[in-house]
Design an enzyme around this catalytic site. Sequence first.
Site, PDB file in Angstrom:
ATOM      1  N   GLY A   1       0.843  -1.209   0.000  1.00 20.29           N
ATOM      2  CA  GLY A   1       0.000   0.000   0.000  1.00 20.29           C
ATOM      3  C   GLY A   1       0.874   1.253   0.000  1.00 20.29           C
ATOM      4  CG  HIS A   2       3.284   2.258   3.405  1.00 22.06           C
ATOM      5  ND1 HIS A   2       3.217   1.115   4.160  1.00 22.06           N
ATOM      6  CD2 HIS A   2       2.765   3.240   4.180  1.00 22.06           C
ATOM      7  CE1 HIS A   2       2.695   1.394   5.344  1.00 22.06           C
ATOM      8  NE2 HIS A   2       2.402   2.670   5.381  1.00 22.06           N
TER       9      HIS A   2
ATOM     10  CB  VAL B   1      -2.829  -2.121  -1.923  1.00 26.39           C
ATOM     11  CG1 VAL B   1      -2.140  -3.357  -2.475  1.00 26.39           C
ATOM     12  CG2 VAL B   1      -2.493  -0.894  -2.768  1.00 26.39           C
TER      13      VAL B   1
ATOM     14  CB  SER C   1      -3.305  -2.771   7.887  1.00 26.47           C
ATOM     15  OG  SER C   1      -2.986  -2.256   9.162  1.00 26.47           O
TER      16      SER C   1
END
Length: 273
Positions: free
Chosen positions: A36-37, A176, A185
């Site tokens: 995600g990042h 994502v 997460s």
Amino acid sequence: MKVVQTVAGVREALMTPREEAMRIGLVPTMGAFHEGHLTLFRTCDQECDVAVASLFVNPTQFGPTEDLASYPRDLERDKLLAEEAGIDLLFAPTVEEVYPLDFQTAVEVTQLGSILEGASRPTHFRGVATICLKLFNIVQPSVAYFGRKDAQQAAVIRTMLRDLNLTIELRVIPIVRDADGLALSSRNAYLEPDERRRALALSQALQAGLEACRAGGGTEAALATARRMLDSAEGIVVDYLAVADLDGPTLAGAVRVGSTRLIDNVLLDEEAR
Ligand code: PAF
């Protein structure tokens, strides 16, 4: 990639790009990078001349009984991942650099910051808004990137930008998910295999809610369907499940699986408003 720990270091590193009117993008993070990042970093890299990320586990957004001490931290791994994903400047300050001893100012987005996550975590969004405003002032980006997984956070930041007349563009990037639907997460790292299996109930309930909404039932059916599924799921405790306007009608939920608290959401169709 340059890594700096001080506000002065950021200002110095960005002096020339600013003089040359380059487009500076900022991705605020608390580290423990996952896909995600990395998606935010790559998007920032593609859309901006200079991609900046901040890595700071912000104590003021954690409640007194929350996971500040155990929050996953691995600076060396994160540096490698950020560089690979196109970050040019990583700002990784100490707590003292960000919050000197006599620090006493806070920003509060009063209404939006007190529902859903804000109702369960009363000081959370004050901490988030304050650190984000500080990061915006330090980096002075043209654009800032946030993940849609924290949809309420993105909406809080959008409200703060509007209310305080900041001209930063906000880019909110879709969630994502792992192949089985679990939203990525940093806190997923806490889950034992059995807990991870149980945690899937949240994304599955939200997806079923979205489908019920699309089948013509609107937000009421979305909420009722998701609620039914979560209530019958084993080994999770529902903190909240609600439909709220978070940059669009959003079915959002938070659950506890063991000692881990997870959030997720789906954007319902515009016509469900
Ligand atoms: O989403 C996060 O990781 C944090 O809330 C943020 C935006 C970096 C502020 O500390």
